[in-house]
Design a protein around this motif. Sequence first.
Motif, PDB file in Angstrom:
ATOM      1  N   UNK A 187       5.451  -4.437 -25.590  1.00 47.52           N
ATOM      2  CA  UNK A 187       6.117  -5.261 -24.571  1.00 47.52           C
ATOM      3  C   UNK A 187       7.047  -4.367 -23.759  1.00 47.52           C
ATOM      4  N   UNK A 188       6.491  -3.738 -22.744  1.00 50.03           N
ATOM      5  CA  UNK A 188       7.253  -2.780 -21.943  1.00 50.03           C
ATOM      6  C   UNK A 188       8.411  -3.454 -21.209  1.00 50.03           C
ATOM      7  N   UNK A 189       8.177  -4.615 -20.650  1.00 47.16           N
ATOM      8  CA  UNK A 189       9.230  -5.293 -19.885  1.00 47.16           C
ATOM      9  C   UNK A 189      10.416  -5.650 -20.768  1.00 47.16           C
ATOM     10  N   UNK A 190      10.146  -6.073 -21.996  1.00 44.67           N
ATOM     11  CA  UNK A 190      11.235  -6.377 -22.920  1.00 44.67           C
ATOM     12  C   UNK A 190      12.016  -5.114 -23.267  1.00 44.67           C
ATOM     13  N   UNK A 191      11.302  -3.997 -23.424  1.00 43.95           N
ATOM     14  CA  UNK A 191      11.965  -2.726 -23.723  1.00 43.95           C
ATOM     15  C   UNK A 191      12.828  -2.268 -22.554  1.00 43.95           C
ATOM     16  N   UNK A 192      12.334  -2.461 -21.342  1.00 43.88           N
ATOM     17  CA  UNK A 192      13.122  -2.108 -20.159  1.00 43.88           C
ATOM     18  C   UNK A 192      14.374  -2.976 -20.066  1.00 43.88           C
ATOM     19  N   UNK A 193      14.227  -4.271 -20.300  1.00 40.33           N
ATOM     20  CA  UNK A 193      15.383  -5.176 -20.261  1.00 40.33           C
ATOM     21  C   UNK A 193      16.433  -4.745 -21.285  1.00 40.33           C
ATOM     22  N   UNK A 194      15.977  -4.433 -22.486  1.00 38.64           N
ATOM     23  CA  UNK A 194      16.889  -4.021 -23.543  1.00 38.64           C
ATOM     24  C   UNK A 194      17.613  -2.720 -23.175  1.00 38.64           C
ATOM     25  N   UNK A 195      16.859  -1.759 -22.640  1.00 38.96           N
ATOM     26  CA  UNK A 195      17.455  -0.465 -22.294  1.00 38.96           C
ATOM     27  C   UNK A 195      18.454  -0.573 -21.156  1.00 38.96           C
ATOM     28  N   UNK A 196      18.157  -1.390 -20.155  1.00 38.06           N
ATOM     29  CA  UNK A 196      19.053  -1.525 -19.006  1.00 38.06           C
ATOM     30  C   UNK A 196      20.302  -2.329 -19.346  1.00 38.06           C
ATOM     31  N   UNK A 197      20.155  -3.290 -20.259  1.00 37.58           N
ATOM     32  CA  UNK A 197      21.291  -4.149 -20.613  1.00 37.58           C
ATOM     33  C   UNK A 197      22.097  -3.611 -21.784  1.00 37.58           C
ATOM     34  N   UNK A 198      21.499  -2.710 -22.571  1.00 39.70           N
ATOM     35  CA  UNK A 198      22.203  -2.093 -23.702  1.00 39.70           C
ATOM     36  C   UNK A 198      21.917  -0.586 -23.679  1.00 39.70           C
ATOM     37  N   UNK A 199      22.381   0.085 -22.647  1.00 37.08           N
ATOM     38  CA  UNK A 199      22.046   1.509 -22.472  1.00 37.08           C
ATOM     39  C   UNK A 199      22.755   2.415 -23.472  1.00 37.08           C
ATOM     40  N   UNK A 200      22.324   3.658 -23.491  1.00 33.10           N
ATOM     41  CA  UNK A 200      22.874   4.664 -24.399  1.00 33.10           C
ATOM     42  C   UNK A 200      24.085   5.332 -23.744  1.00 33.10           C
ATOM     43  N   UNK A 201      25.244   5.201 -24.380  1.00 35.23           N
ATOM     44  CA  UNK A 201      26.426   5.955 -23.984  1.00 35.23           C
ATOM     45  C   UNK A 201      27.138   5.506 -22.728  1.00 35.23           C
ATOM     46  N   UNK A 202      26.813   4.322 -22.205  1.00 35.68           N
ATOM     47  CA  UNK A 202      27.499   3.851 -21.007  1.00 35.68           C
ATOM     48  C   UNK A 202      27.384   2.336 -20.906  1.00 35.68           C
ATOM     49  N   UNK A 203      28.042   1.767 -19.904  1.00 34.53           N
ATOM     50  CA  UNK A 203      28.011   0.325 -19.725  1.00 34.53           C
ATOM     51  C   UNK A 203      26.661  -0.131 -19.179  1.00 34.53           C
ATOM     52  N   UNK A 204      26.318  -1.426 -19.340  1.00 38.08           N
ATOM     53  CA  UNK A 204      25.067  -1.942 -18.762  1.00 38.08           C
ATOM     54  C   UNK A 204      24.992  -1.672 -17.272  1.00 38.08           C
ATOM     55  N   UNK A 205      23.774  -1.507 -16.774  1.00 32.82           N
ATOM     56  CA  UNK A 205      23.598  -1.177 -15.366  1.00 32.82           C
ATOM     57  C   UNK A 205      24.248  -2.218 -14.453  1.00 32.82           C
ATOM     58  N   UNK A 206      24.105  -3.493 -14.775  1.00 37.90           N
ATOM     59  CA  UNK A 206      24.673  -4.541 -13.927  1.00 37.90           C
ATOM     60  C   UNK A 206      26.188  -4.392 -13.807  1.00 37.90           C
ATOM     61  N   UNK A 207      26.836  -3.986 -14.882  1.00 43.03           N
ATOM     62  CA  UNK A 207      28.289  -3.796 -14.852  1.00 43.03           C
ATOM     63  C   UNK A 207      28.652  -2.553 -14.041  1.00 43.03           C
ATOM     64  N   UNK A 208      27.861  -1.481 -14.179  1.00 40.29           N
ATOM     65  CA  UNK A 208      28.125  -0.275 -13.392  1.00 40.29           C
ATOM     66  C   UNK A 208      27.972  -0.547 -11.897  1.00 40.29           C
ATOM     67  N   UNK A 209      27.041  -1.441 -11.551  1.00 38.17           N
ATOM     68  CA  UNK A 209      26.764  -1.723 -10.140  1.00 38.17           C
ATOM     69  C   UNK A 209      27.737  -2.718  -9.525  1.00 38.17           C
ATOM     70  N   UNK A 210      28.463  -3.452 -10.351  1.00 36.63           N
ATOM     71  CA  UNK A 210      29.369  -4.483  -9.843  1.00 36.63           C
ATOM     72  C   UNK A 210      30.402  -3.884  -8.895  1.00 36.63           C
TER      73      UNK A 210
END
Length: 422
Positions: free
Chosen positions: A35-58
């Motif tokens: 399930x690639x899309x689920x893996x992408x969602x997980x990685x973008x929302x719970x990234x390694x060593x930094x805040x979620x992408x949505x928070x960085x973009x706010x």
Amino acid sequence: MKTQFAFGTSGIELSIPDSFECQVVRSRSAAGLSNVLAALDEALDHPIGTEPLAKLAAGKRTVAISVCDITRPAPNRVTLPPLLLRLHAAGIPVEGVTILIATGLHRGATKDEIETILGPEIANTYRVVNHDARDLAAHRALGNTSCGTPIYIDERFMAADLHITLGFVEPHIMLGFSGGRKLIVPGLAAQETIKVIHSPRFMREPLATEGSIAWNPLHAELLEIAAQARHDFILDVTLTQEREISGVFAGDAVKAHASAVEFLVSSSLEKLPSLADVAITSAAGYPLDLTFYQTLKGITAAQHIVKPGGRILVMGDCAEGIGSPEFARMLEKYSGHASFLNEIRDTPVEVDQWQLERVALVGLKNKLYFYTPRVPNAQLGNLGALAFNDLQEAVAAVLDGLPAGARVVLVPDGPYTFARVC
């Protein structure tokens, strides 16, 4: 023994006499994700060593996204949409997004290639621009590294509020592994920067080679440059032999990339019992063998599994010919491995000389053969002496004079195969 090799878009079959000890070494990888899309969602929302992408973009209004050019099979059509979705949800409008094709010193992507790279919908909706390393005025000067490398990065990338790179991780000729920092430099750097990081100072470093980032001085240099350019977030993937996504790694530019490398090494290293007398390899087919310049990467990857004094045959379709004009001129005048290395030792770096330099270093230890039927031998300088337009002639030449039982390693997927004697 017949084996199918990656070559151009359709592949090619190669036959080896049974009198030799043959081993086929294939790309190893983790299985494709279910399930690639689920893996992408997980990685973008719970990234390694930094805040979620949505928070960085706010609170930000503009974003620059660096993507691979046509010579790399990065799955941008799959990875870009969920990333863009989060950027827009955070308030960045479509007109605030710039997608840069990270060409380095390669030619710019055509309109059709941009649609291939991104998919027609994204290509025709967003601002997509080619990087041009030869236009110094289009870059921002960021000073020098601690080693003195001048840093010039594409102004369109630097002007954005948020800096993102999108790539994939595979063994790389000098950097150990691709992905991460490579999408900024050389991807978006001016030739004034690119020439220095490809100078003999780095090219002749034994640790600046495929399969390792530990103590790799070029890797360290690129990390420093990317940090100066403010590398905010990466989304890198690993791929199977069929180019399906096997792992997704998002987040901090250093930590997420290191996680991808660790995963790739643990899942992809092919262990061989001994060095070979002959390695027959390819440049991994389309798009990596579009030019002779790219095809040469098959040689440097194969050097790690061949005995000193052994032979290497590399095969490439070279549908677009030699490569850049600068590379073509140097290649046509190429007089020999040792003489070329001496010629460039203390002279200003020319565009693309580094690829020939790496080949020359291998050529001092191993005899090099080529099957590149679309390229006239007259354009290959001294390398043309062992270049063939007929596949069976090339195979016969590389095996000529070897005793029965000589060890021949066949690498159908070229530099996508990560192999070592262990």
